[in-house]
Design a protein around this motif. Structure first.
Motif, short mmCIF file in Angstrom:
data_model
loop_
_atom_site.label_atom_id
_atom_site.label_comp_id
_atom_site.label_asym_id
_atom_site.label_seq_id
_atom_site.Cartn_x
_atom_site.Cartn_y
_atom_site.Cartn_z
N THR A 159 -23.70 -46.86 -46.98
CA THR A 159 -23.11 -46.31 -45.76
C THR A 159 -23.19 -44.79 -45.81
N PRO A 160 -23.69 -44.14 -44.76
CA PRO A 160 -23.80 -42.68 -44.80
C PRO A 160 -22.45 -42.00 -44.92
N GLN A 161 -22.42 -40.90 -45.61
CA GLN A 161 -21.22 -40.08 -45.64
C GLN A 161 -20.98 -39.50 -44.23
N PRO A 162 -19.72 -39.34 -43.86
CA PRO A 162 -19.41 -38.91 -42.48
C PRO A 162 -19.62 -37.43 -42.27
N HIS A 163 -20.84 -36.97 -42.61
CA HIS A 163 -21.06 -35.54 -42.47
C HIS A 163 -22.53 -35.23 -42.57
N PRO A 164 -23.07 -34.42 -41.69
CA PRO A 164 -24.47 -33.99 -41.85
C PRO A 164 -24.57 -32.99 -42.99
N MET A 165 -25.58 -33.18 -43.82
CA MET A 165 -25.77 -32.30 -44.97
C MET A 165 -26.94 -31.38 -44.68
N VAL A 166 -26.68 -30.10 -44.45
CA VAL A 166 -27.75 -29.22 -44.03
C VAL A 166 -27.85 -27.92 -44.81
N TRP A 167 -26.75 -27.37 -45.25
CA TRP A 167 -26.78 -25.97 -45.67
C TRP A 167 -27.51 -25.75 -46.98
N GLU A 168 -27.75 -26.82 -47.78
CA GLU A 168 -28.47 -26.61 -49.03
C GLU A 168 -29.93 -26.27 -48.79
N LYS A 169 -30.42 -26.46 -47.55
CA LYS A 169 -31.82 -26.16 -47.25
C LYS A 169 -32.01 -24.73 -46.75
N VAL A 170 -30.94 -23.95 -46.70
CA VAL A 170 -31.00 -22.61 -46.15
C VAL A 170 -30.90 -21.59 -47.28
N ASP A 171 -31.79 -20.61 -47.27
CA ASP A 171 -31.79 -19.58 -48.31
C ASP A 171 -30.92 -18.38 -47.95
N ASN A 172 -30.79 -18.08 -46.65
CA ASN A 172 -30.06 -16.91 -46.20
C ASN A 172 -28.57 -17.03 -46.52
N ARG A 173 -28.04 -16.06 -47.27
CA ARG A 173 -26.64 -16.14 -47.71
C ARG A 173 -25.66 -16.16 -46.55
N ILE A 174 -25.89 -15.32 -45.53
CA ILE A 174 -24.98 -15.25 -44.39
C ILE A 174 -24.98 -16.56 -43.62
N VAL A 175 -26.18 -17.11 -43.40
CA VAL A 175 -26.28 -18.37 -42.66
C VAL A 175 -25.65 -19.50 -43.44
N GLU A 231 -15.47 -14.97 -34.15
CA GLU A 231 -14.66 -15.36 -35.30
C GLU A 231 -15.55 -15.76 -36.48
N LEU A 232 -16.61 -16.49 -36.19
CA LEU A 232 -17.53 -16.91 -37.25
C LEU A 232 -18.16 -15.69 -37.92
N ALA A 233 -18.55 -14.70 -37.11
CA ALA A 233 -19.13 -13.48 -37.67
C ALA A 233 -18.13 -12.76 -38.56
N GLU A 234 -16.90 -12.67 -38.09
CA GLU A 234 -15.87 -11.98 -38.88
C GLU A 234 -15.65 -12.69 -40.21
N ARG A 235 -15.64 -14.02 -40.21
CA ARG A 235 -15.38 -14.78 -41.43
C ARG A 235 -16.56 -14.77 -42.39
N THR A 236 -17.74 -14.45 -41.88
CA THR A 236 -18.90 -14.33 -42.76
C THR A 236 -19.14 -12.89 -43.19
N GLY A 237 -18.32 -11.97 -42.66
CA GLY A 237 -18.40 -10.58 -43.08
C GLY A 237 -19.54 -9.79 -42.48
N CYS A 238 -19.92 -10.12 -41.24
CA CYS A 238 -20.98 -9.36 -40.58
C CYS A 238 -20.66 -9.25 -39.09
N SER A 239 -21.47 -8.51 -38.37
CA SER A 239 -21.28 -8.38 -36.93
C SER A 239 -21.85 -9.60 -36.21
N ARG A 240 -21.45 -9.79 -34.97
CA ARG A 240 -21.97 -10.89 -34.18
C ARG A 240 -23.49 -10.78 -34.04
#
Length: 333
Positions: free
Chosen positions: A197-213, A232-241
């Protein structure tokens, strides 16, 4: 069952697993160890401290592994230190030599990997810990799209409430389906889910190299039920929109707004296929303002309405297999 409780082990996987055994071990709720028996062990025989601060007592020091049909290894919070001390390392290798099947619950799989007992073996890991596992054990074969894996003498489980599913699977194997169902019903779990049974979550971020993304995706994954503004997302990642939007387009060819919406839509797809929640409830649970809004975006993304998924059991294999299907190379969609 012998339980190897490592420092700061996670309490829910432990409790879900052992309670399934407890309820299958006796009639009613008497909790006697008749059909199932279990022993809690720590390296020195001291009380086991869980990640939430609750302690488990009494615990014994490690006993001869041949006394058990299975050894269940439960670890805890990930930090920069090794999980397995020398005594535990020797004990798990002794268990392997004694041909006792080993079960890794939650981050317990990290302990099995550190001990060197998962060579060329698939290991089930929570989507949340997938990247940590790949970083620490680059030669591991992680599986983060199902609940548990039975690989004969190695069983691994993503943790959480899925530990009850794995425990019920083993109870059914050894005692029969009636005892597995009895345990789950008393735990207010309708039925056991299969390991694939699939886990209830899409798994995506391990395929991304960019630290901010990667940081932004991690935040979005942990807040699928709410709409986080891009500011808000930009603020929590420590960069501008502007910087956040630029990084998303350079890495994924989509805006963070579209990525966030599609991520929540994929979660909605999982809920529609694997739960009994109504379409309205699914839309609300995925952070959409109303059912019409959810249905409109869902059909645009998947080519089928939520009702089609429910009524016709439409199979969307490509979307389910490839978490980036809606994003990589699909920016014009």
């Amino acid at each position: 069952m012998g339980f190897v409780l490592l420092p700061r082990f996670t309490l829910l996987p432990f409790a879900a697993f052992v309670d399934c055994l407890r309820l299958a071990g006796d009639e009613g709720d008497m909790s006697r160890q008749l059909r199932c028996r279990w022993t809690f062990m720590t390296s020195e025989g001291h009380d086991a401290q869980s990640s939430c601060g609750a302690g488990i007592t009494p615990c014994s020091a490690y006993r001869d592994p041949s006394e058990f049909d299975y050894l269940v290894v439960i670890a805890g919070v990930l930090d920069n230190q090794e999980m397995v001390d020398k005594r535990t390392l020797a004990y798990l290798k002794w268990a392997e030599q004694s041909k006792v099947p080993l079960i890794g619950l939650c981050t317990g799989v990290f302990a099995l990997l550190q001990t060197g007992l998962m060579h060329h073996r698939r290991c089930c890991v929570s989507w949340y810990h997938h990247d940590d596992l790949v970083r620490r054990f680059p030669h591991a074969v992680p599986v983060s799209d199902q609940l548990y894996i039975d690989d004969g003498d190695r069983l691994t489980c993503a943790g959480g409430i899925a530990s009850a599913d794995l425990a019920a699977y083993l109870v059914e194997r050894h005692l029969g389906r009636i005892w597995a169902r009895k345990s789950l019903y008393i735990m207010l779990i309708n039925e056991a889910r299969r390991g694939n049974t699939p886990q209830p979550h899409p798994m995506v971020w391990e395929k991304v190299d960019n630290r901010i993304v990667r940081r932004a995706i991690s935040i979005l994954e942990q807040h699928l039920g709410e709409l986080i503004s891009i500011d808000e997302l930009a603020e929590r990642t420590g960069c501008s929109r502007r910087a956040l939007e630029r990084n998303f387009r350079e890495s994924l060819s989509v805006s963070p707004q579209k990525f966030s919406r599609d991520l929540r839509l994929r979660y909605g797809l999982w809920l529609l296929k694997f739960t009994a929640r109504s379409i309205t409830e699914v839309g609300e649970h995925c952070g959409f303002a109303d059912t019409a809004h959810f249905s409109r975006h869902f059909k645009k993304a998947f080519g089928h309405s939520p009702s089609d998924i429910r009524k016709n059991d439409v199979i969307l294999e490509e979307e389910l297999i490839d978490p980036f299907f809606l994003h990589i190379g699909k920016s014009s969609r």
